[in-house]
Scaffold this active site. Structure first.
Site, PDB file in Angstrom:
ATOM      1  N   HIS A  97       0.841  -1.195   0.000  1.00 33.02           N
ATOM      2  CA  HIS A  97       0.000   0.000   0.000  1.00 33.02           C
ATOM      3  C   HIS A  97       0.880   1.251   0.000  1.00 33.02           C
ATOM      4  O   HIS A  97       1.959   1.267   0.587  1.00 33.02           O
ATOM      5  CB  HIS A  97      -0.928  -0.015   1.214  1.00 33.02           C
ATOM      6  CG  HIS A  97      -1.993   1.031   1.171  1.00 33.02           C
ATOM      7  ND1 HIS A  97      -1.763   2.349   1.506  1.00 33.02           N
ATOM      8  CD2 HIS A  97      -3.299   0.955   0.799  1.00 33.02           C
ATOM      9  CE1 HIS A  97      -2.876   3.037   1.373  1.00 33.02           C
ATOM     10  NE2 HIS A  97      -3.825   2.210   0.939  1.00 33.02           N
ATOM     11  N   GLU A 169      -4.528   1.793  -7.037  1.00 36.28           N
ATOM     12  CA  GLU A 169      -4.968   2.881  -6.176  1.00 36.28           C
ATOM     13  C   GLU A 169      -4.105   4.115  -6.431  1.00 36.28           C
ATOM     14  O   GLU A 169      -3.027   4.260  -5.832  1.00 36.28           O
ATOM     15  CB  GLU A 169      -4.846   2.481  -4.705  1.00 36.28           C
ATOM     16  CG  GLU A 169      -5.717   1.296  -4.297  1.00 36.28           C
ATOM     17  CD  GLU A 169      -5.713   1.101  -2.793  1.00 36.28           C
ATOM     18  OE1 GLU A 169      -6.769   1.237  -2.189  1.00 36.28           O
ATOM     19  OE2 GLU A 169      -4.630   0.817  -2.241  1.00 36.28           O
TER      20      GLU A 169
END
Length: 272
Positions: A97, A169
């Protein structure tokens, strides 16, 4: 085709809150027909074992961990290993992430090691990739994310790669300060990902300011196989409504309507 719809709680929820969320989620799912939609939730490590029993016994929702070390054991103070999160009930592991890359200095090399460790122990890696705003503004989004994915998946065999989920993302679209992306801003990136990895992986997901008012449009982007949701799914009723939207968008009408107040070849392909 499986439509993956999941959420990471990040550093939120006590054990009591995690159990309450899980109870409301499973109760709400009794009133939905998911069809091809596969839900998953990713609690903090402290809550994994607290919710695992209910989720694993029920079987409808996959359970994930937010991180795991690439070594199976050793002197790594403060870390948890893939065998440990698996022992606590995790079935998939979120890796790479942007917050971990930025704040904890994770590199493409450590991300690659973690992907390999997750696969080695039979769990599903959820690889997160995404470009910062300056890269997008310079027109380099596709090259940037393809490079991230290629370095993370380098050396994997075709069977291994087929077990990997990729969550795109964009850094500029995530978090409390993120700007929701319009579908037309994402089409070229998903086309590029699909061209290199789409038919080889378990699915391509989108994450970044996903909400009830844009979920259907995001799922309508070519090559998007699901959604990775943040704060819009941190309450069970919000997540249930997003699952309902996904089921309807996938052509499977929900069996029940949730009211607004419901609490409901081992060929090396990784360098493509």
């Amino acid at each position: 085709m499986t439509v993956w719809v999941g959420t990471s709680w990040k550093m939120n929820k006590t054990l009591a809150e995690a159990r309450q969320y899980t109870s409301e989620l499973l109760e709400g799912l009794d009133r939905l027909e998911l069809g091809t939609v596969q839900p998953f939730i990713i609690p903090p490590a402290t809550a994994l074992s607290a919710v695992a029993g209910a989720l694993v016994d029920d079987g409808r929702v996959l359970l994930g961990a937010q991180n795991a070390h690439w070594e199976d054991n050793g002197a790594w103070t403060g870390e948890v290993s893939v065998p440990q999160v698996a022992d606590a009930g995790a079935q998939l592991v979120e890796i790479g992430h942007s917050e971990r890359r930025e704040h904890f200095r994770e590199t493409d090399q450590t991300v690659r090691r973690k992907v390999a460790a997750v696969l080695r122990h039979g769990l599903t890696p959820l690889l997160c990739i995404g470009e910062p705003a300056e890269v997008r503004e310079a027109g380099g989004s596709s090259d940037f994310i393809l490079g991230q994915a290629a370095r993370a998946l380098e050396g994997l065999s075709a069977p291994e790669l087929s077990r990997v989920l990729i969550a795109y993302e964009p850094v500029w679209a995530i978090g409390a300060a993120g700007r929701p992306a319009a579908p037309e801003e994402l089409r070229s990136s998903f086309a590029a990902l699909a061209g290199s990895f789409g038919q080889h992986t378990a699915g391509l997901l989108y994450g970044g300011s996903v909400a009830e008012d844009n979920a259907a449009a995001l799922l309508g982007i070519p090559h998007v196989d699901g959604l990775f949701i943040g704060r819009a799914a941190w309450e069970a009723d919000g997540y249930l409504r997003l699952l309902e939207t996904a089921a309807a968008t996938a052509g499977t009408p929900a069996a029940g309507r949730l009211s607004p107040d419901t609490n409901e070849s081992a060929e090396e392909v990784g360098t493509k």
